[in-house]
Design an enzyme around this catalytic site. Structure first.
Site, PDB file in Angstrom:
ATOM      1  N   ARG A 160       0.828  -1.213   0.000  1.00  0.00           N
ATOM      2  CA  ARG A 160       0.000   0.000   0.000  1.00  0.00           C
ATOM      3  C   ARG A 160       0.865   1.266   0.000  1.00  0.00           C
ATOM      4  O   ARG A 160       0.557   2.255   0.654  1.00  0.00           O
ATOM      5  CB  ARG A 160      -0.943   0.019   1.207  1.00  0.00           C
ATOM      6  CG  ARG A 160      -1.874  -1.158   1.287  1.00  0.00           C
ATOM      7  CD  ARG A 160      -2.843  -1.208   0.104  1.00  0.00           C
ATOM      8  NE  ARG A 160      -3.669  -2.407   0.189  1.00  0.00           N
ATOM      9  CZ  ARG A 160      -3.363  -3.584  -0.360  1.00  0.00           C
ATOM     10  NH1 ARG A 160      -2.242  -3.709  -1.057  1.00  0.00           N
ATOM     11  NH2 ARG A 160      -4.139  -4.625  -0.230  1.00  0.00           N
ATOM     12  N   SER A 206     -11.588  -0.377   3.505  1.00  0.00           N
ATOM     13  CA  SER A 206     -10.829  -0.817   4.680  1.00  0.00           C
ATOM     14  C   SER A 206     -10.123   0.383   5.292  1.00  0.00           C
ATOM     15  O   SER A 206      -9.331   1.046   4.612  1.00  0.00           O
ATOM     16  CB  SER A 206      -9.815  -1.892   4.293  1.00  0.00           C
ATOM     17  OG  SER A 206     -10.475  -3.039   3.808  1.00  0.00           O
ATOM     18  N   GLU A 218      -5.663   3.663   6.189  1.00  0.00           N
ATOM     19  CA  GLU A 218      -5.436   3.486   4.756  1.00  0.00           C
ATOM     20  C   GLU A 218      -5.981   4.661   3.940  1.00  0.00           C
ATOM     21  O   GLU A 218      -5.315   5.143   3.046  1.00  0.00           O
ATOM     22  CB  GLU A 218      -6.055   2.179   4.276  1.00  0.00           C
ATOM     23  CG  GLU A 218      -5.789   1.885   2.813  1.00  0.00           C
ATOM     24  CD  GLU A 218      -6.148   0.473   2.406  1.00  0.00           C
ATOM     25  OE1 GLU A 218      -6.468   0.260   1.220  1.00  0.00           O
ATOM     26  OE2 GLU A 218      -6.116  -0.428   3.272  1.00  0.00           O
TER      27      GLU A 218
END
Length: 320
Positions: free
Chosen positions: A139, A217, A312
């Protein structure tokens, strides 16, 4: 691609005026402060695809930054291009995918990206980065590390041709498809299975289902030393002696189950009733309310397990 010129012009004009700039594709990965954003918002809506046969076994396709991601995945599956089928159902635009190295169900865009063309706002010129130069991680990328510098114009993917998917790398998906991890399945079957799994977790937008009113998420899966992982928690080796564990497992076992917060009087935010990683708006919620819930969950996991979860979504004008 012609739309890229308009994008560059809009950002350059704002930069020259000393205006803060917020680049928005689909907006699905943003949490913006209730006060809003004081600056210029550039909505990236550029369109276009250019396909070049790389060889008999693959194609290279360059996709404009504003193309909707899932529409591109659907097109790839229909054309028999493999490597992005497990990324079905992810909202947002193509240009956002290299920024945080979007991934799901065992695939990441880093596996198929061959180049990313950007406007460098510091050097005031175009640059093209190879996949290796993008510095992809979990990520993460060079673009996420320096968010005010790069405007993604288009992304080039190298996609093998075939009727079967890339090797299925995620156990839950493999079970759904009835194959072993590492085996392949028909492309369309993988897309259908992934969309079904995502819907079951409230990760495909449905205006009538408040579990889907989220930024996806909210926390990334922590990468930690093996001895930090609690007994019973998932653990996936990442190389260099570290492992990735499950944020969802940590949240649930720290006492924050599905639907946490719903029983509070007047609750307007809660964890999803389907998936503990999603923080949801039950109707009329503010960003402050959402962030308060995020802090409660983060701090509870840290107190229980000594692991600090990291958000995130990109936070604009606010912080955890």
């Amino acid at each position: 691609m012609p739309d890229a010129d308009a994008l560059v012009a809009a950002v350059t004009e704002a930069d020259a005026a000393g205006e803060p700039v917020l680049l928005v594709g689909g907006g699905s990965n943003l949490v913006v402060a209730d006060a809003g954003f004081a600056g210029t918002i550039v909505h990236i809506t550029s369109r276009g695809r250019a396909v070049v046969p790389a060889d008999d076994d693959a194609v290279e396709v360059t996709v404009a930054a504003g193309e909707p991601w899932d529409a591109f995945v659907a097109h790839a599956v229909a054309e028999g291009w493999t490597g992005v089928e497990a990324l079905s159902g992810i909202p947002g635009t193509v240009g956002a995918t290299p920024v945080q190295n979007v991934g799901a169900y065992g695939q990441e865009v880093a596996q198929t990206i061959s180049a990313v063309r950007v406007w460098d706002r510091m050097l005031r010129g175009e640059r093209t980065f190879t996949a290796a130069e993008c510095r992809f991680g979990y990520r993460h990328s060079r673009f996420k590390a320096d968010p005010a510098r790069h405007l993604v114009l288009d992304v080039t993917f190298r996609l093998p041709r075939g009727e079967l998917s890339a090797p299925v790398g995620y156990a839950e998906l493999a079970r759904t498809l009835g194959v072993a991890v590492g085996e392949r399945a028909p492309l369309a079957d993988v897309r259908t299975a992934v969309l079904g799994l995502r819907r079951g977790k409230g990760m495909v937008l449905d205006a009538a289902d408040h579990d889907t009113w989220s930024a996806g998420s909210f926390f990334t899966n922590p990468i930690v030393d093996p001895d930090v992982v609690p007994a019973g928690a998932p653990s996936y080796p990442q190389g260099d002696g570290v492992v990735k564990t499950s944020a969802a497992w940590l949240i649930e076992h720290a006492g924050f189950g599905k639907g946490f917060g719903l029983d509070r009087p007047g609750a307007r935010v809660s964890l999803s009733t389907k998936h503990t990683l999603a923080l949801t708006n039950r109707g009329g919620a503010t960003s402050d309310e959402l962030l308060a819930l995020a802090r409660e969950v983060r701090d509870g996991v840290a107190a229980r397990y000594g692991i600090t979860l990291v958000n995130e979504p990109v936070l604009i004008g606010c912080a955890l």
